[in-house]
Design a protein around this motif. Structure first.
Motif, PDB file in Angstrom:
ATOM      1  N   VAL A 250      95.704 109.274  52.725  1.00  0.00           N
ATOM      2  CA  VAL A 250      94.581 109.572  51.514  1.00  0.00           C
ATOM      3  C   VAL A 250      94.443 107.704  50.838  1.00  0.00           C
ATOM      4  O   VAL A 250      93.602 107.559  50.394  1.00  0.00           O
ATOM      5  N   GLY A 251      95.453 107.277  50.796  1.00  0.00           N
ATOM      6  CA  GLY A 251      95.737 105.817  50.137  1.00  0.00           C
ATOM      7  C   GLY A 251      94.587 104.873  50.923  1.00  0.00           C
ATOM      8  O   GLY A 251      93.858 104.269  50.280  1.00  0.00           O
ATOM      9  N   VAL A 252      94.519 104.936  52.173  1.00  0.00           N
ATOM     10  CA  VAL A 252      93.558 104.046  53.154  1.00  0.00           C
ATOM     11  C   VAL A 252      92.123 104.632  52.750  1.00  0.00           C
ATOM     12  O   VAL A 252      91.047 103.921  52.591  1.00  0.00           O
ATOM     13  N   SER A 253      91.926 105.847  52.477  1.00  0.00           N
ATOM     14  CA  SER A 253      90.674 106.511  52.262  1.00  0.00           C
ATOM     15  C   SER A 253      90.135 106.002  51.066  1.00  0.00           C
ATOM     16  O   SER A 253      89.008 105.741  50.703  1.00  0.00           O
ATOM     17  N   GLN A 254      91.106 106.084  50.023  1.00  0.00           N
ATOM     18  CA  GLN A 254      90.702 105.595  48.483  1.00  0.00           C
ATOM     19  C   GLN A 254      90.385 104.224  48.526  1.00  0.00           C
ATOM     20  O   GLN A 254      89.523 103.734  47.831  1.00  0.00           O
ATOM     21  N   LEU A 255      91.373 103.421  49.157  1.00  0.00           N
ATOM     22  CA  LEU A 255      91.005 102.207  49.275  1.00  0.00           C
ATOM     23  C   LEU A 255      89.800 101.723  49.969  1.00  0.00           C
ATOM     24  O   LEU A 255      88.816 100.686  49.289  1.00  0.00           O
ATOM     25  N   ASN A 256      89.399 102.454  50.902  1.00  0.00           N
ATOM     26  CA  ASN A 256      87.916 102.369  51.663  1.00  0.00           C
ATOM     27  C   ASN A 256      86.828 102.613  50.632  1.00  0.00           C
ATOM     28  O   ASN A 256      85.716 102.015  50.937  1.00  0.00           O
ATOM     29  N   GLN A 257      87.124 103.537  49.931  1.00  0.00           N
ATOM     30  CA  GLN A 257      85.969 104.087  49.318  1.00  0.00           C
ATOM     31  C   GLN A 257      85.664 103.283  47.634  1.00  0.00           C
ATOM     32  O   GLN A 257      85.029 103.625  46.988  1.00  0.00           O
ATOM     33  N   GLY A 258      86.877 102.170  47.506  1.00  0.00           N
ATOM     34  CA  GLY A 258      86.704 101.478  46.354  1.00  0.00           C
ATOM     35  C   GLY A 258      87.204 102.225  45.270  1.00  0.00           C
ATOM     36  O   GLY A 258      87.312 101.563  44.266  1.00  0.00           O
ATOM     37  N   ASN A 259      88.235 103.088  45.437  1.00  0.00           N
ATOM     38  CA  ASN A 259      88.995 103.869  44.454  1.00  0.00           C
ATOM     39  C   ASN A 259      90.252 103.156  44.402  1.00  0.00           C
ATOM     40  O   ASN A 259      91.472 103.591  44.707  1.00  0.00           O
ATOM     41  N   TYR A 260      90.181 101.692  43.691  1.00  0.00           N
ATOM     42  CA  TYR A 260      91.469 101.072  43.927  1.00  0.00           C
ATOM     43  C   TYR A 260      92.547 101.384  42.822  1.00  0.00           C
ATOM     44  O   TYR A 260      93.936 101.440  43.581  1.00  0.00           O
ATOM     45  N   SER A 261      92.360 101.810  41.725  1.00  0.00           N
ATOM     46  CA  SER A 261      93.656 102.491  41.012  1.00  0.00           C
ATOM     47  C   SER A 261      94.343 103.581  41.644  1.00  0.00           C
ATOM     48  O   SER A 261      95.438 103.632  41.619  1.00  0.00           O
ATOM     49  N   GLU A 262      93.459 104.671  42.302  1.00  0.00           N
ATOM     50  CA  GLU A 262      94.008 105.561  42.927  1.00  0.00           C
ATOM     51  C   GLU A 262      94.828 105.418  43.959  1.00  0.00           C
ATOM     52  O   GLU A 262      95.760 105.782  44.326  1.00  0.00           O
ATOM     53  N   ALA A 263      94.231 104.101  44.759  1.00  0.00           N
ATOM     54  CA  ALA A 263      94.769 103.927  46.065  1.00  0.00           C
ATOM     55  C   ALA A 263      96.098 103.124  45.872  1.00  0.00           C
ATOM     56  O   ALA A 263      97.366 103.426  46.259  1.00  0.00           O
TER      57      ALA A 263
END
Length: 132
Positions: A6-19
């Motif tokens: 999930v963290g990797v996906s958030q990072l790849n989608q540009g959702n940095y705070s969530e990641a």
């Protein structure tokens, strides 16, 4: 682990705070996981991309001390140099990029570090340690 992904996906989608939050959550629960150093690297990347450069540098420094046998030492070393450059600590960045070149001669990050050193020599000739 699903949380790591999930963290990797958030990072790849540009959702940095969530990641950052997801990687923190993962590290809090799985500090001894084989994925923990990669989660720390993901967290540092998200922090950097979220303009938290000092936080990112702190995360990378902790990664090197907490996981000294991490198989991506060359990546981490390059990324630490990149953070120093972003913080305008050019002499330290130059020193660390040179360490990547010296310590990881067969790494693709050696080439990236050589390119960074060339760029620093052009952009900051006043800090070139006499290499101009």
């Amino acid at each position: 682990n699903a949380l790591y992904m999930v963290g990797v996906s958030q990072l790849n989608q540009g959702n940095y705070s969530e990641a950052i939050q997801t990687f923190d959550n993962f590290l809090g629960k799985h500090v001894n996981s084989v994925l923990a150093p990669s989660a720390a690297l993901g967290k540092a990347t998200a922090q950097f991309n979220n303009n938290a450069v000092s936080d990112s540098l702190n995360t990378l420094n902790a990664l090197t001390s907490d996981y000294p046998d991490f198989y991506l030492k060359d990546v981490v070393a390059y990324e630490i140099a990149k953070r120093h450059e972003a913080l305008d600590n050019i002499p330290k960045a130059r020193e660390l990029y040179q360490e990547v070149v010296s310590d990881f001669p067969d790494s693709q990050w050696k080439n990236m570090s050589e390119q960074a050193l060339e760029r620093l020599d052009k952009e900051h000739p006043e800090n070139d340690n006499g290499n101009a």
